[in-house]
Scaffold this motif. Structure first.
Motif, PDB file in Angstrom:
ATOM      1  N   ASP A 391      27.470  24.520 -60.306  1.00  0.00           N
ATOM      2  CA  ASP A 391      27.201  25.219 -59.608  1.00  0.00           C
ATOM      3  C   ASP A 391      26.296  26.117 -60.750  1.00  0.00           C
ATOM      4  O   ASP A 391      26.686  26.928 -61.577  1.00  0.00           O
ATOM      5  N   GLN A 409      25.627  20.800 -57.877  1.00  0.00           N
ATOM      6  CA  GLN A 409      26.784  20.896 -56.760  1.00  0.00           C
ATOM      7  C   GLN A 409      26.507  22.291 -55.843  1.00  0.00           C
ATOM      8  O   GLN A 409      25.364  22.113 -54.800  1.00  0.00           O
ATOM      9  N   ASN A 410      27.320  23.522 -55.980  1.00  0.00           N
ATOM     10  CA  ASN A 410      26.525  24.799 -55.308  1.00  0.00           C
ATOM     11  C   ASN A 410      24.958  25.189 -55.957  1.00  0.00           C
ATOM     12  O   ASN A 410      25.243  25.256 -56.709  1.00  0.00           O
ATOM     13  N   ASN A 431      23.952  19.589 -53.740  1.00  0.00           N
ATOM     14  CA  ASN A 431      25.003  18.628 -52.569  1.00  0.00           C
ATOM     15  C   ASN A 431      24.857  19.627 -51.394  1.00  0.00           C
ATOM     16  O   ASN A 431      25.267  20.664 -51.083  1.00  0.00           O
ATOM     17  N   ALA A 434      28.197  21.137 -50.727  1.00  0.00           N
ATOM     18  CA  ALA A 434      28.885  22.548 -51.121  1.00  0.00           C
ATOM     19  C   ALA A 434      28.841  23.653 -50.492  1.00  0.00           C
ATOM     20  O   ALA A 434      27.742  23.772 -49.663  1.00  0.00           O
ATOM     21  N   THR A 435      30.017  24.686 -50.138  1.00  0.00           N
ATOM     22  CA  THR A 435      29.247  26.093 -49.529  1.00  0.00           C
ATOM     23  C   THR A 435      28.618  26.180 -49.582  1.00  0.00           C
ATOM     24  O   THR A 435      27.776  26.591 -48.410  1.00  0.00           O
ATOM     25  N   LYS A 436      27.879  26.387 -51.145  1.00  0.00           N
ATOM     26  CA  LYS A 436      27.930  27.572 -51.377  1.00  0.00           C
ATOM     27  C   LYS A 436      25.639  26.656 -51.168  1.00  0.00           C
ATOM     28  O   LYS A 436      24.895  27.187 -52.130  1.00  0.00           O
TER      29      LYS A 436
HETATM   30  C1  LIG Z   1      30.884  25.566 -54.194  1.00  0.00           C
HETATM   31  O1  LIG Z   1      31.320  27.043 -54.348  1.00  0.00           O
HETATM   32  C2  LIG Z   1      32.506  27.138 -53.322  1.00  0.00           C
HETATM   33  C3  LIG Z   1      32.862  28.998 -53.556  1.00  0.00           C
HETATM   34  O2  LIG Z   1      32.437  28.853 -55.088  1.00  0.00           O
HETATM   35  C4  LIG Z   1      33.503  26.521 -54.309  1.00  0.00           C
HETATM   36  O3  LIG Z   1      34.949  26.724 -53.195  1.00  0.00           O
HETATM   37  C5  LIG Z   1      33.493  25.049 -53.599  1.00  0.00           C
HETATM   38  O4  LIG Z   1      34.609  24.210 -54.722  1.00  0.00           O
HETATM   39  C6  LIG Z   1      31.937  24.430 -54.414  1.00  0.00           C
HETATM   40  N1  LIG Z   1      31.475  22.666 -54.513  1.00  0.00           N
HETATM   41  C7  LIG Z   1      31.466  23.003 -53.815  1.00  0.00           C
HETATM   42  C8  LIG Z   1      31.040  21.213 -53.955  1.00  0.00           C
HETATM   43  O5  LIG Z   1      32.113  22.980 -52.662  1.00  0.00           O
END
Ligand SMILES: *[C@@H]1O[C@H](CO)[C@@H](O)[C@H](O)[C@H]1NC(C)=O
Ligand SMILES: *[C@@H]1O[C@H](CO)[C@@H](O)[C@H](O)[C@H]1NC(C)=O
Ligand SMILES: *[C@@H]1O[C@H](CO)[C@@H](O)[C@H](O)[C@H]1NC(C)=O
Ligand SMILES: *[C@@H]1O[C@H](CO)[C@@H](O)[C@H](O)[C@H]1NC(C)=O
Ligand SMILES: *[C@@H]1O[C@H](CO)[C@@H](O)[C@H](O)[C@H]1NC(C)=O
Ligand SMILES: *[C@@H]1O[C@H](CO)[C@@H](O)[C@H](O)[C@H]1NC(C)=O
Ligand SMILES: *[C@@H]1O[C@H](CO)[C@@H](O)[C@H](O)[C@H]1NC(C)=O
Ligand SMILES: *[C@@H]1O[C@H](CO)[C@@H](O)[C@H](O)[C@H]1NC(C)=O
Ligand SMILES: *[C@@H]1O[C@H](CO)[C@@H](O)[C@H](O)[C@H]1NC(C)=O
Ligand SMILES: *[C@@H]1O[C@H](CO)[C@@H](O)[C@H](O)[C@H]1NC(C)=O
Ligand SMILES: *[C@@H]1O[C@H](CO)[C@@H](O)[C@H](O)[C@H]1NC(C)=O
Ligand SMILES: *[C@@H]1O[C@H](CO)[C@@H](O)[C@H](O)[C@H]1NC(C)=O
Length: 458
Positions: A391, A409-410, A431, A434-436
């Motif tokens: 990230d 990812q983030n 990605n 991915a949340t962020k």
């Molecule tokens: C992205 O960040 C979130 C929040 O910190 C985390 O939960 C997640 O595992 C991270 N990676 C992906 C692939 O979403």
């Protein structure tokens, strides 16, 4: 091998080179080569408490004592020169302590301070000023044991030859606070400033250290290490070794490592979480061509890098490895050597620092990398083996220059146009699930330098 340390001014542009002496300029390690070639045997019996009757040449166990301008020595095996115990307080000023004699049980020496030059035990305390503590055949210079035990040291000259000869060594929750120390150790596994199980608390200020032996780090964190204004050189070890959920802080330190990594932090059996490393106004240099700047294995760790430099030639700035360090302390062991392994999870926060090099994660390991407050990073992130995830987060004042196409990812960037990411023509894959990374809405965004940020194709 140069016997002096070289200090580069801690400015972003080095302006001066100054030579600093250490005790190996006075007592040549070559005169003690046999001692320094000895290896510790840890495959031996273990006792579970510190015995009351530690063998010693001198005992201080009754109230407060002041000794000045004196010399103490012993050449007996498994025997301390001085033991302070039973709640006593020793003040020693202008005192020379000379210790020789071997340790027949390195577990007892490590966990209870057998054979140490000075062992302060069980709620006792000592204030040592202007002391010369010289040891041969393998012995700790200063050992502190017990929850309320505190040793204060100022203006100390610490020399050792032989294995497992730590300079300051705190165990059983003991504390040592050292200032104005000049330290040298020539033997294997002889770190300058060390804790041991269950924990030791070691604080060191305004000091110089040089460790020559394999497995000898400047700081062996087991408990807490806090170092400020320390110049150090570990010829055959990292700057910081730690095993488990330990806490090491370096402030205004200039530290050089010659083996393994700039730091090598791991868990020796079950992976632990909660380890901490903080570098503030400091510089770490690694000398070996393959040595990572910061190395972590089988550990969950938080790292803060504040106005600090990491100078490496390996190209690897941070490694989150699926790996261990064995008792030989000289290589990264893989699954075939020790199967007690899990991926490393490393969270790094960088402020006010300019860093170059790659983030490399192995076999399920993860690195979270955040740049804030006028920081910059030049490098890429990639897998050393198998799955790896990264990230990356930038604030508006920080920037990233890619040196290769990179997958994260983030991806968080307070500069929503990504104008602080310089692509050099490479592609930054993110990605979009991915949340962020969701704020990017799966868009492809052109980056400075001809490349683009785009979602990983699904
Ligand atoms: C992205 O960040 C979130 C929040 O910190 C985390 O939960 C997640 O595992 C991270 N990676 C992906 C692939 O979403
Ligand atoms: C320190 O105290 C512990 C617990 O009472 C005891 O087992 C040990 O022998 C003591 N050590 C010394 C050196 O007196
Ligand atoms: C001290 O230890 C050394 C090295 O193990 C050994 O050779 C010597 O015999 C020991 N001395 C005594 C008095 O036990
Ligand atoms: C400390 O003591 C050792 C052993 O006696 C001696 O060789 C050394 O020169 C002393 N160091 C200083 C700084 O006086
Ligand atoms: C060290 O601290 C732990 C946890 O508080 C305690 O259980 C243990 O008895 C202490 N050990 C010594 C030698 O004081
Ligand atoms: C780590 O050590 C530093 C310096 O001694 C201290 O300020 C910090 O609170 C410690 N952190 C943890 C989590 O113990
Ligand atoms: C792996 O390391 C742990 C901790 O050091 C040790 O207990 C275990 O024996 C090692 N396993 C192997 C296979 O070497
Ligand atoms: C990095 O370390 C090497 C080896 O010590 C040294 O030659 C070089 O000048 C250092 N670079 C910087 C920028 O400090
Ligand atoms: C990672 O660990 C493996 C052993 O598992 C080792 O061969 C490799 O050199 C290590 N790489 C880095 C960059 O830490
Ligand atoms: C990767 O991890 C798996 C467990 O998830 C393990 O079985 C395998 O040996 C590891 N491979 C390497 C090269 O570390
Ligand atoms: C990247 O950030 C660093 C640190 O703030 C700064 O010195 C540098 O000029 C920036 N690079 C670019 C191309 O803006
Ligand atoms: C992207 O992130 C999602 C959500 O965390 C995850 O399920 C998926 O495996 C990730 N995809 C890739 C290619 O890493």
């Amino acid at each position: 091998m140069a016997s002096s340390l070289v200090l580069f001014a801690l400015l972003r542009a080095a302006v001066a080179t100054i030579t600093v002496n250490d005790p190996s300029d006075t007592i040549l390690p070559s005169d003690w080569a046999d001692d320094n070639a000895l290896l510790a045997d840890y495959d031996i019996a273990f006792i579970s408490t510190q015995p009351r009757d530690l063998a010693t040449a001198y005992t201080f166990d009754d109230g407060s004592k002041l000794v000045q301008h004196k010399e103490y020595s012993t050449d007996e095996n498994d025997t301390c020169v001085i033991v302070v115990s039973d709640g006593a307080h020793l003040t020693a000023s202008h005192v020379d302590i000379l210790k020789s004699g071997y340790s027949s049980n390195l577990n007892e020496a490590s966990f209870y301070g057998f054979n140490a030059a000075i062992n302060v035990a069980n709620d006792s305390s000592a204030t040592l000023e202007h002391v010369n503590i010289t040891v041969h055949n393998g012995a700790a210079n200063v050992y502190s044991y017990g929850t309320d035990t505190v040793v204060k040291l100022n203006h100390a000259w610490l020399y050792s030859s032989g294995p497992v000869s730590h300079g300051l060594y705190a165990s059983g929750n003991g504390t040592i606070i050292g200032r104005n120390i000049k330290h040298f150790s020539g033997g294997t596994r002889s770190s300058a400033f060390s804790g041991d199980s269950p924990a030791g608390y070691v604080y060191v200020y305004d000091s110089v250290s040089h460790c020559a032996g394999v497995g000898s780090a400047t700081y062996y964190a087991l408990g807490t290490i806090y170092a400020e204004n320390v110049i150090s050189h570990s010829d055959n070890g990292p700057v910081v070794f730690s095993d488990g959920a330990q806490n090491a802080t370096l402030v205004n330190c200039d530290a050089t490592a010659g083996l393994l990594g700039g730091v090598a932090m791991f868990s020796s059996s079950v992976r632990l979480s909660g380890a901490k490393l903080k570098l503030k106004d400091s510089k770490i240099t690694t000398l070996g061509e393959t040595m990572p700047g910061l190395w972590f294995g089988n550990l969950i760790v938080d790292v803060d890098i504040d106005n600090s430099q990491i100078n490496h030639t390996s190209g690897v700035l941070v490694s989150a490895n699926y790996s261990q360090i064995t008792q030989e302390f000289n290589h990264y062991a893989d699954y075939t050597e020790n199967s007690s392994l899990q991926p490393a999870e490393v969270t790094v926060k960088v402020v006010d620092s300019d860093l170059t090099g790659d983030l490399v994660a192995y076999n399920g390991s993860y690195i979270s990398w955040t740049l804030k407050s006028y920081s910059s990073w030049t490098g890429t992130a990639y897998s050393g083996y198998g799955d790896a995830s990264f990230d990356v987060a930038l604030d508006k004042t920080s920037n990233w220059t890619l040196t290769e196409s990179t997958t994260v990812q983030n991806l968080t960037d307070k500069d929503h146009t990504l104008s602080n990411i310089f692509s050099n023509g490479y592609t930054l894959y993110y990605n979009s699930s991915a949340t962020k990374s969701r704020w990017l809405k799966g868009r492809t965004i052109s980056l400075d330098g001809g490349g683009s940020a785009q979602p990983i194709s699904t």
